[in-house]
Design a protein around this motif. Structure first.
Motif, PDB file in Angstrom:
ATOM      1  N   PHE A 114       0.726  -1.185  -0.019  1.00 50.72           N
ATOM      2  CA  PHE A 114      -0.094   0.027   0.066  1.00 50.72           C
ATOM      3  C   PHE A 114       0.833   0.965   0.168  1.00 50.72           C
ATOM      4  O   PHE A 114       0.324   2.323  -0.646  1.00 50.72           O
ATOM      5  CB  PHE A 114      -0.936   0.088   1.166  1.00 50.72           C
ATOM      6  N   VAL A 135      -8.335  10.555 -10.903  1.00 52.90           N
ATOM      7  CA  VAL A 135      -8.908  10.855  -9.819  1.00 52.90           C
ATOM      8  C   VAL A 135      -7.516  10.480  -8.440  1.00 52.90           C
ATOM      9  O   VAL A 135      -7.830  10.134  -7.768  1.00 52.90           O
ATOM     10  CB  VAL A 135      -9.837   9.604  -9.533  1.00 52.90           C
ATOM     11  N   PHE A 138      -7.610  11.347  -5.154  1.00 55.74           N
ATOM     12  CA  PHE A 138      -8.905  10.581  -4.242  1.00 55.74           C
ATOM     13  C   PHE A 138      -8.109   9.064  -4.236  1.00 55.74           C
ATOM     14  O   PHE A 138      -8.087   8.446  -2.942  1.00 55.74           O
ATOM     15  CB  PHE A 138      -9.938  10.483  -5.151  1.00 55.74           C
ATOM     16  N   TYR A 139      -7.234   8.798  -5.194  1.00 59.15           N
ATOM     17  CA  TYR A 139      -6.695   7.620  -5.436  1.00 59.15           C
ATOM     18  C   TYR A 139      -5.556   7.415  -4.008  1.00 59.15           C
ATOM     19  O   TYR A 139      -5.676   6.728  -3.253  1.00 59.15           O
ATOM     20  CB  TYR A 139      -6.044   7.084  -6.415  1.00 59.15           C
ATOM     21  N   ILE A 141      -5.546   9.102  -1.353  1.00 58.57           N
ATOM     22  CA  ILE A 141      -6.207   8.888   0.116  1.00 58.57           C
ATOM     23  C   ILE A 141      -6.761   7.565   0.436  1.00 58.57           C
ATOM     24  O   ILE A 141      -6.546   7.154   1.300  1.00 58.57           O
ATOM     25  CB  ILE A 141      -7.191  10.152   0.088  1.00 58.57           C
ATOM     26  N   ALA A 142      -7.479   7.043  -0.902  1.00 60.15           N
ATOM     27  CA  ALA A 142      -7.926   5.972  -0.822  1.00 60.15           C
ATOM     28  C   ALA A 142      -7.005   4.871  -0.262  1.00 60.15           C
ATOM     29  O   ALA A 142      -7.043   3.833   0.661  1.00 60.15           O
ATOM     30  CB  ALA A 142      -8.650   5.252  -1.754  1.00 60.15           C
ATOM     31  N   SER A 145      -5.781   5.012   3.194  1.00 62.85           N
ATOM     32  CA  SER A 145      -6.604   4.173   4.159  1.00 62.85           C
ATOM     33  C   SER A 145      -6.417   2.640   4.072  1.00 62.85           C
ATOM     34  O   SER A 145      -6.914   1.978   5.103  1.00 62.85           O
ATOM     35  CB  SER A 145      -8.017   4.469   4.003  1.00 62.85           C
ATOM     36  N   LEU A 182      -8.628  14.991   4.072  1.00 62.84           N
ATOM     37  CA  LEU A 182      -9.561  15.070   2.755  1.00 62.84           C
ATOM     38  C   LEU A 182     -10.366  16.422   2.808  1.00 62.84           C
ATOM     39  O   LEU A 182     -10.518  16.893   1.702  1.00 62.84           O
ATOM     40  CB  LEU A 182     -10.693  13.954   3.107  1.00 62.84           C
TER      41      LEU A 182
ATOM     42  N   GLY B  52     -12.743   4.524 -12.932  1.00 61.69           N
ATOM     43  CA  GLY B  52     -11.625   4.682 -11.951  1.00 61.69           C
ATOM     44  C   GLY B  52     -12.218   5.361 -10.391  1.00 61.69           C
ATOM     45  O   GLY B  52     -11.968   4.972  -9.569  1.00 61.69           O
ATOM     46  N   LEU B  53     -13.055   6.342 -10.791  1.00 63.52           N
ATOM     47  CA  LEU B  53     -13.811   7.037  -9.615  1.00 63.52           C
ATOM     48  C   LEU B  53     -14.630   6.003  -8.659  1.00 63.52           C
ATOM     49  O   LEU B  53     -14.344   6.033  -7.294  1.00 63.52           O
ATOM     50  CB  LEU B  53     -14.735   8.172 -10.086  1.00 63.52           C
ATOM     51  N   VAL B  56     -12.105   3.901  -6.808  1.00 64.12           N
ATOM     52  CA  VAL B  56     -11.384   4.379  -5.707  1.00 64.12           C
ATOM     53  C   VAL B  56     -12.315   4.534  -4.473  1.00 64.12           C
ATOM     54  O   VAL B  56     -11.770   4.369  -3.350  1.00 64.12           O
ATOM     55  CB  VAL B  56     -10.783   5.577  -6.176  1.00 64.12           C
ATOM     56  N   VAL B  59     -12.455   1.415  -2.841  1.00 64.08           N
ATOM     57  CA  VAL B  59     -11.405   1.437  -1.692  1.00 64.08           C
ATOM     58  C   VAL B  59     -11.717   2.093  -0.429  1.00 64.08           C
ATOM     59  O   VAL B  59     -11.588   1.619   0.640  1.00 64.08           O
ATOM     60  CB  VAL B  59     -10.153   1.542  -2.451  1.00 64.08           C
ATOM     61  N   LEU B  60     -11.835   3.444  -0.671  1.00 67.85           N
ATOM     62  CA  LEU B  60     -11.922   4.323   0.118  1.00 67.85           C
ATOM     63  C   LEU B  60     -13.114   3.978   1.305  1.00 67.85           C
ATOM     64  O   LEU B  60     -12.618   3.823   2.508  1.00 67.85           O
ATOM     65  CB  LEU B  60     -12.034   5.698  -0.087  1.00 67.85           C
ATOM     66  N   GLY B  64     -11.564   1.184   3.598  1.00 66.45           N
ATOM     67  CA  GLY B  64     -11.101   1.827   4.692  1.00 66.45           C
ATOM     68  C   GLY B  64     -11.963   2.394   5.747  1.00 66.45           C
ATOM     69  O   GLY B  64     -11.696   2.650   6.807  1.00 66.45           O
ATOM     70  N   ILE B 155     -16.650  11.788 -14.921  1.00 70.72           N
ATOM     71  CA  ILE B 155     -16.842  12.284 -13.485  1.00 70.72           C
ATOM     72  C   ILE B 155     -17.647  13.517 -13.302  1.00 70.72           C
ATOM     73  O   ILE B 155     -18.612  13.470 -12.500  1.00 70.72           O
ATOM     74  CB  ILE B 155     -15.311  12.674 -12.860  1.00 70.72           C
TER      75      ILE B 155
END
Lengths: 417, 239
Positions: A114, A135, A138-139, A141-142, A145, A182, B52-53, B56, B59-60, B64, B155
């Motif tokens: 990661f 993105v 965003f990527y 930050i994801a 996590s 964020l 992609g949005l 991600v 995943v988040l 997360g 997006i």
């Protein structure tokens, strides 16, 4: 085409050309090999900078604390990382008897993976980027996590109460500080109009009629809060609550030794360096800069940010766990939300794009004026929130003192009776 | 078979394997970890769909946030360390889920499964030459026909569709309202109570306990309270 400025791109194109000619029978296979090679180069870069950074950090912190630092291995102690590496490789690799073997052994790998995948979207120079994801922010930050999962795996898999407690602490910290992070990336994304890191850098250059003002001028408060939460996300001093040996030994990696521990260590440094890179990209203009080649600019900026990390590590004491959570939830998050709302309103009111004025109304200003307005608002919110926090803290301190005073008086009265 | 189809089959098998492991293993913690693996595979499917949005976001949010919450909840349950008693309602749950899933599939699209990725519901919203009527359905494209590309602006399109009255403004606002309510509720439950409120709460609790004891005595569970002191009634009602 300037050879020095585009050095990285030229080398990359050269290698890609060779691979394409070797695998000319299948463009797909050529793509796979090129991408794989790029990934290997990026990971090697991250791992090598990890070696270098351990040495530099120890030297810098030593100098700050009036010590010498490593000076025995090689000239000026330059071979110290190598010696550390050999030590890590040759140490015994232990596994606790009651550990959940699979989870325990997978955790260091997951954390390293990661940490390294962040580098896939960082632009090092124009055209030199693993993948230009639209993105990107965003990527990052994801992916950040995702390392939480690895920490829980390590804490649970070790079957050690200190490891589990440490994992809980770290997870609470990481989950909490993700929120202000964020919230403070959002203003940058809004003003750049894109989540792609390349687009964000382009907006900070003088190309295409952009003013060429780095976003730290637009949002100084965002930059500050992002830096703080970035340090907390990578669990560096003063947020290194796990290093508190007297409390929980070493946190979630207490049972790990040898190479597995080295992987955790690598993850920590690689993450910190990634935060430095992301900060320079979002707020300092990334590779944009005059005279020097772009990749040098990026490295200089990231090095400057990382120096701030080391500086803080050398000077600040560790904060308590309640202080850490209070600072996040009672200060950083509310301030970030207020800042976000104010900045959004201001960006709707003072517009730089004439087409937008015709569509939605608003006052047309030059980018410089917009920057000045946003800067003033950001600084005003920062000062205002600090004043409110200071006043509130003073009131609470006075109340505590009053209670103590009262107790003391009662004690005296009791004794004299 | 194209590369996409091979990748799809590999990822789908991995997700299915992880999901089956989740529902069959006796170790709760490993089940939670495999659930994360399944979520990750689903993120991979989104990447295959050029979204992609959503990958991600998957995943988040799912890895997360939700998984972490699940793991914490799991860790707080008893029997975490050793064997977990078998869930006696597993079969009923499986049947319910299967029926609900089948009904949803029948409601929102004809049951014609295909591996044509770009025409799958979410993504077909953004694909260029798919009419809105195709959105819910899964359509068969003959092999060899080009898959319509996802436009770069998807997006922005997605963002606009959330604030468009004719599209998803209402659901978006409803979800926002729900989240607000949940936040307010969480803060209300977790807030620090004033001393007066604590006293009130204790009084109410004591009253309820006496009422309970009264009811039990009337029902004949407890002997007459006349001979018992106050505290005995309260402690007896605890059992």
């Amino acid at each position: 085409m300037n050879v020095i400025n585009d050095l990285l791109k030229i080398i990359g194109d050269f290698i890609a050309g060779i691979i394409n000619s070797i695998f000319s029978f299948s463009p797909f296979l050529a793509d796979v090999v090129t991408m794989g090679l790029a990934a290997v180069i990026l990971c090697t870069f991250a791992a090598l900078s990890f070696m270098g950074l351990t040495y530099v950090e120890r030297k810098v912190v030593a100098r700050i604390q009036d010590r010498v630092g490593p000076n025995q291995a090689g000239p000026l102690g330059l071979l110290q990382p190598l010696a550390d590496g050999i030590k890590m490789f040759t140490k015994e690799d232990t596994t606790p008897a009651a550990a959940d073997r699979w989870v325990y052994n997978l955790a260091p790998l997951v954390i390293a993976v990661f940490a390294l995948t962040t580098y896939a979207v960082l632009p090092f120079a124009p055209g030199v980027v693993g993948t230009n994801l639209n993105v990107g922010v965003f990527y990052i930050i994801a992916i950040g996590s995702g390392s939480i999962v690895a920490i829980i795996m390590a804490g649970w898999g070790s079957n050690n109460k200190y490891a589990l407690l440490g994992a809980f602490r770290t997870v609470a910290q990481l989950v909490g500080y993700e929120v202000p992070m964020l919230l403070n990336v959002l203003p940058v994304v809004m003003i750049a109009g894109s989540m792609g890191l390349t687009d964000i850098i382009t907006q900070q250059t003088t190309l295409n009629g952009n003013p060429g003002i780095p976003f730290i001028v637009f949002f100084p408060l965002s930059a500050l809060v992002f830096l703080i939460s970035g340090i907390a996300e990578t669990a560096r001093s003063p947020f290194d609550l796990l290093e508190a040996e007297s409390e929980i030994v070493a946190g979630f990696h207490v049972e790990y030794s040898g190479m597995k521990f080295a992987l955790f260590f690598l993850g920590e440094y690689v993450n910190a360096l990634a935060v430095a890179f992301v900060f320079s990209t979002l707020f300092l203009g990334g590779y944009a800069g005059p005279v020097l080649p772009p990749y040098i600019w990026l490295l200089l900026k990231a090095a400057a940010v990382f120096f701030v990390f080391m500086w803080l590590r050398g000077t600040l004491p560790r904060i308590r766990v309640d202080q850490m959570h209070n600072m996040n939830w009672k200060f950083l998050v509310p301030v970030s939300i207020v800042h976000l709302v104010v900045v959004m309103a201001l960006m709707k009111l003072f517009v730089t794009n004439p087409a937008q004025v015709q569509a939605n109304g608003g006052i047309l200003v030059t980018p410089g004026v917009q920057a000045a307005i946003l800067f003033t608002a950001s600084i005003a919110i920062l000062i205002g929130s600090l004043v409110i926090a200071a006043r509130r803290a003073r009131i609470m301190r006075l109340q505590e003192e009053a209670v103590l005073e009262q107790r003391r008086a009662e004690n005296i009265a009791a004794v004299s009776v | 078979m194209t590369i996409q189809q091979v990748l799809f089959i590999v990822i789908a098998l991995a997700v299915l394997g992880a999901a089956i492991f989740v529902v069959t293993t006796r170790n709760l913690f490993r089940a939670a970890l495999m659930m994360i693996a399944a979520f990750f595979g689903i993120a991979g499917l989104f990447v295959l769909l050029d979204a992609g949005l959503f990958a991600v976001a998957q995943v988040l949010i799912y890895i997360g946030a939700i998984s972490i919450l699940v793991i914490f909840a799991v860790m707080l349950t008893r029997g975490m360390q050793g064997m977990v008693p078998r869930n006696s309602q597993a079969t009923a749950a499986a049947v319910t889920v299967a029926v609900v899933f089948a009904v949803l599939l029948l409601l929102f699209g004809p049951l014609r499964l295909t591996l044509d990725l770009a025409r799958w519901p979410v993504i077909s919203l953004f694909a260029a030459n798919v009419s809105p009527r195709d959105v819910g359905g899964i359509e068969w494209t003959p092999p060899g026909q080009a898959i319509p590309a996802v436009p770069d602006t998807y997006i922005a399109d997605f963002g606009r569709s959330l604030v468009d009255l004719n599209q998803y403004l209402l659901p978006f606002l409803l979800i926002a309202f729900l989240v607000d309510v949940v936040l307010a509720g969480a803060i209300f439950i977790a807030r620090q109570r004033r001393p007066a409120e604590i006293v009130e709460d204790r009084q109410r609790q004591a009253e309820e306990e006496t009422e309970e004891a009264e009811a039990m005595r009337r029902a004949g569970v407890l002997p007459g309270a006349a001979s018992l002191p106050e505290g005995a009634v309260a402690s007896a009602s605890d059992h």
